[in-house]
Design an enzyme around this catalytic site. Sequence first.
Site, PDB file in Angstrom:
ATOM      1  N   ASN A 353      -8.677  -2.225 -13.217  1.00 11.18           N
ATOM      2  CA  ASN A 353      -9.055  -1.176 -13.852  1.00 11.18           C
ATOM      3  C   ASN A 353      -9.556  -0.011 -12.909  1.00 11.18           C
ATOM      4  O   ASN A 353      -9.210   0.162 -12.016  1.00 11.18           O
ATOM      5  CB  ASN A 353     -10.573  -1.896 -14.530  1.00 11.18           C
ATOM      6  N   HIS A 355     -11.917   1.031 -10.870  1.00 13.18           N
ATOM      7  CA  HIS A 355     -12.231   0.909  -9.446  1.00 13.18           C
ATOM      8  C   HIS A 355     -10.911   0.753  -8.754  1.00 13.18           C
ATOM      9  O   HIS A 355     -10.576   1.283  -7.481  1.00 13.18           O
ATOM     10  CB  HIS A 355     -13.221  -0.209  -8.950  1.00 13.18           C
ATOM     11  N   CYS A 356     -10.162   0.151  -9.235  1.00 18.17           N
ATOM     12  CA  CYS A 356      -8.801  -0.470  -8.658  1.00 18.17           C
ATOM     13  C   CYS A 356      -7.684   0.864  -8.374  1.00 18.17           C
ATOM     14  O   CYS A 356      -6.904   0.790  -7.681  1.00 18.17           O
ATOM     15  CB  CYS A 356      -8.101  -1.441  -9.237  1.00 18.17           C
ATOM     16  N   ILE A 357      -7.899   1.741  -9.470  1.00 18.74           N
ATOM     17  CA  ILE A 357      -7.111   2.885  -9.382  1.00 18.74           C
ATOM     18  C   ILE A 357      -7.663   4.282  -8.826  1.00 18.74           C
ATOM     19  O   ILE A 357      -6.745   5.217  -8.731  1.00 18.74           O
ATOM     20  CB  ILE A 357      -6.650   3.244 -10.821  1.00 18.74           C
TER      21      ILE A 357
END
Length: 365
Positions: A353, A355-357
């Site tokens: 999501n 934060h991951c990108i």
Amino acid sequence: MSKLLTSTPAADGFAMPAEWAPHTGTWMIWPERPDNWRLGGKPAQAAYAAVATAIAETEPLTMGVSPAQYQNARRVLPPHIRVVEIANNDSWIRDSGPTFVLDGKGGVCGVDWIFNAWGGLEGGLYFPWDQDELVAQKVLEIERVDRYKAPLVLEGGSIHVDGEGTLLTTEECLLNPNRNPSLTKEEIEKQLQAHLGIRHTIWLERGVYNDETSGHVDNIACFARPGLVLLSWTDDISDPQYERSKDCFDRLSKAKDAKGRSLEVVKLHQPGPLFETAEEAAGVDHVEGSQPREPGLRLAASYVNFYIANGAIIMPLLDPKRDGAAAEILAKAFPDRKVKGIDAREILLGGGNIHCITQQQPAGR
């Protein structure tokens, strides 16, 4: 120019600041691989563009794109977002990009971890990952930031710091034999201390249920400020997530941070549960060796997977029944920032999501 440094960040006085420290900008990578993103990546690209536009309201944003997607990304993104060519295997810069560290005097350097696509040939999510392994170096070259090459397989989503010496992580990820099988828990802690300037590690056991990253901490728990942790939660004891969140709550409730403080734990109720639909799964190309996308797959959905930008919280909107309550908790936890929700299901379908990108570049000289 970006020099390769042969010491360690901690030895040179550098440490990883908290995500809420001021940023000079944010980095992202444009999604396109059709065996992970449905319909040729077009729905995911729209979601990434929405995230990028929201962040760019408060700080500079750079989008790395493959040569094939440069013109498309440039057309879709607002003109004030910088677009640069960076070859990549997929679009998770939190994990493939550098971790920036500061020395307290305005100096900025970057840590370049070993990246093996969340497990290499033993459970990794795709092959090859050779271009992702170069992303951190390329970002640091563009920014003319000196680089430390860490001898540790690590993804940025597997760590979270409070900026005052404390690190959160999970045993499920960092102790997974497909990451650093030759290192003990204590040896891994020493590498974290050497490369992030932290003094104390709080180990949670497992992350979110069915999280294909092997339980990244940024999907289940994060610091909102020193002494305050947000935890993904469910009250449903029949949900397989309950046992995981309850164990995290128990560990955090007993833990002390690097300054000896007890932690306040705020529960952030998970969305759903959410599942991949047949239509969504049908839009993904099947490629041998890539993570399968199947109808009915339980999605590793969490509101903890938000991003702290300058003056803003960029949070995923995933469930109309839960979005509002999650936004209220985040607004209370970050009273100095405006909470902005982005429809993020398309990002979730790819395995992560907001934060991951994203990857923050803290402000220095």
